[in-house]
Design a protein around this motif. Sequence first.
Motif, PDB file in Angstrom:
ATOM      1  N   UNK A  49      -3.646  12.786  -1.719  1.00 41.23           N
ATOM      2  CA  UNK A  49      -2.426  13.363  -1.148  1.00 41.23           C
ATOM      3  C   UNK A  49      -1.688  12.385  -0.243  1.00 41.23           C
ATOM      4  N   UNK A  50      -2.329  11.285   0.155  1.00 35.01           N
ATOM      5  CA  UNK A  50      -1.674  10.268   0.974  1.00 35.01           C
ATOM      6  C   UNK A  50      -2.497   8.985   0.928  1.00 35.01           C
ATOM      7  N   UNK A  51      -1.822   7.851   1.137  1.00 38.67           N
ATOM      8  CA  UNK A  51      -2.483   6.544   1.130  1.00 38.67           C
ATOM      9  C   UNK A  51      -1.915   5.702   2.261  1.00 38.67           C
ATOM     10  N   UNK A  52      -2.792   4.997   2.970  1.00 34.27           N
ATOM     11  CA  UNK A  52      -2.345   4.005   3.939  1.00 34.27           C
ATOM     12  C   UNK A  52      -3.125   2.718   3.702  1.00 34.27           C
ATOM     13  N   UNK A  53      -2.415   1.594   3.718  1.00 31.76           N
ATOM     14  CA  UNK A  53      -3.014   0.282   3.455  1.00 31.76           C
ATOM     15  C   UNK A  53      -2.864  -0.582   4.696  1.00 31.76           C
ATOM     16  N   UNK A  54      -3.966  -1.209   5.114  1.00 34.05           N
ATOM     17  CA  UNK A  54      -3.963  -2.038   6.320  1.00 34.05           C
ATOM     18  C   UNK A  54      -4.307  -3.495   6.048  1.00 34.05           C
ATOM     19  N   UNK A  55      -4.406  -3.863   4.779  1.00 39.58           N
ATOM     20  CA  UNK A  55      -4.843  -5.218   4.442  1.00 39.58           C
ATOM     21  C   UNK A  55      -4.109  -5.706   3.199  1.00 39.58           C
ATOM     22  N   UNK A  56      -4.041  -7.005   3.038  1.00 42.04           N
ATOM     23  CA  UNK A  56      -3.400  -7.580   1.856  1.00 42.04           C
ATOM     24  C   UNK A  56      -4.271  -7.346   0.628  1.00 42.04           C
ATOM     25  N   UNK A  57      -3.671  -7.517  -0.533  1.00 40.57           N
ATOM     26  CA  UNK A  57      -4.412  -7.351  -1.776  1.00 40.57           C
ATOM     27  C   UNK A  57      -4.137  -6.041  -2.487  1.00 40.57           C
ATOM     28  N   UNK A  58      -3.337  -5.168  -1.866  1.00 39.79           N
ATOM     29  CA  UNK A  58      -3.018  -3.869  -2.450  1.00 39.79           C
ATOM     30  C   UNK A  58      -1.496  -3.766  -2.528  1.00 39.79           C
ATOM     31  N   UNK A  59      -0.969  -3.787  -3.745  1.00 43.66           N
ATOM     32  CA  UNK A  59       0.473  -3.926  -3.926  1.00 43.66           C
ATOM     33  C   UNK A  59       1.155  -2.617  -4.307  1.00 43.66           C
ATOM     34  N   UNK A  60       2.418  -2.512  -3.892  1.00 46.60           N
ATOM     35  CA  UNK A  60       3.255  -1.387  -4.290  1.00 46.60           C
ATOM     36  C   UNK A  60       3.800  -1.643  -5.690  1.00 46.60           C
ATOM     37  N   UNK A  61       4.525  -0.673  -6.220  1.00 48.97           N
ATOM     38  CA  UNK A  61       5.132  -0.856  -7.540  1.00 48.97           C
ATOM     39  C   UNK A  61       6.140  -2.000  -7.540  1.00 48.97           C
ATOM     40  N   UNK A  62       6.728  -2.269  -6.367  1.00 50.09           N
ATOM     41  CA  UNK A  62       7.694  -3.361  -6.254  1.00 50.09           C
ATOM     42  C   UNK A  62       7.009  -4.701  -5.991  1.00 50.09           C
ATOM     43  N   UNK A  63       5.668  -4.684  -6.053  1.00 49.20           N
ATOM     44  CA  UNK A  63       4.865  -5.910  -5.929  1.00 49.20           C
ATOM     45  C   UNK A  63       4.836  -6.476  -4.510  1.00 49.20           C
ATOM     46  N   UNK A  64       4.981  -5.594  -3.509  1.00 51.38           N
ATOM     47  CA  UNK A  64       4.877  -6.019  -2.118  1.00 51.38           C
ATOM     48  C   UNK A  64       3.548  -5.561  -1.541  1.00 51.38           C
ATOM     49  N   UNK A  65       3.087  -6.279  -0.494  1.00 47.95           N
ATOM     50  CA  UNK A  65       1.807  -5.963   0.122  1.00 47.95           C
ATOM     51  C   UNK A  65       1.821  -6.354   1.596  1.00 47.95           C
ATOM     52  N   UNK A  66       0.772  -5.943   2.303  1.00 47.25           N
ATOM     53  CA  UNK A  66       0.601  -6.343   3.697  1.00 47.25           C
ATOM     54  C   UNK A  66       0.556  -7.866   3.770  1.00 47.25           C
ATOM     55  N   UNK A  67       1.299  -8.426   4.749  1.00 46.28           N
ATOM     56  CA  UNK A  67       1.369  -9.874   4.897  1.00 46.28           C
ATOM     57  C   UNK A  67       2.662 -10.467   4.383  1.00 46.28           C
TER      58      UNK A  67
END
Length: 270
Positions: A185-203
């Motif tokens: 029901x929800x997701x939070x990402x705090x580290x690099x290596x996990x990308x959105x559909x637009x190919x963006x990530x932490x960092x």
Amino acid sequence: MRKICVVLLVVLFITGCSIQHESFKEDPQVEDSTIESQDNTNETDSSAIFPKVMFLKGNDIIRFFPDDKSDSIKEIKNTYVTVYNVINNAEREEWAIVEYIDEVNQKHHGYVMSERLSDRPNIPQYVCNQEAISDIAIGDGLEKAIIQYGDDYEVYKSEFGINYAFNKKNRDVITQIDPMSFTVKAIIVNSSGYKTKENFQVGHNAIKVIESYKSKYEMNTDQQLFNDRPESTFDIGDGYVIEFNYEPKELGEESIITSISLYNITDGDW
């Protein structure tokens, strides 16, 4: 005796294999018929995908061994469990190796008979395919998240649901699970290596991320959409948002994304 049981359970949990009962003959309290030998064990259906969330209807007991006479670990009732494998005992009864998380966030691992579990449809209350984090979207099943994010996780409960923190040491990804359907029901990402559909990530550079999403979705400029959310929150439709946090707080060329959240804005704090 309890120590032996725990060791056996850990081995089975890791390998998914049955163990020859001869290895327990030194303990007179363990019957030879408790677990079927490797020579007689039917192999698990190779098409089965584990882990798998299944529903247990009615009352049952998680047991130390795949046997109705085995010691009790935990009584459970009308609940979901995560199945990690299935084995056959000496009587050729099929038992599932399961994990159950109780009301105080304690994990219980053991056996229940497979026939008492069902593929109850996981009908998600929350669904949003507009965005995803490393191919996991809101509405996906818990087992899909575990396969994608890995089995190094810890579980804790809150008033909003059950939270699975993956890479438990750093809590790289936290998924909030709907307890009624065991779907994300929800997701939070705090580290690099996990990308959105637009190919963006932490960092990544915050300005580039914000400009990209601003061209696609409505932005929370001056908190005009959501008073208690940062400007870098984007309305992706049907009450769902994707939110980016960054440092330094004063947006500039040096600002980088520090976390990404995907959730339903009407569902309380996240």
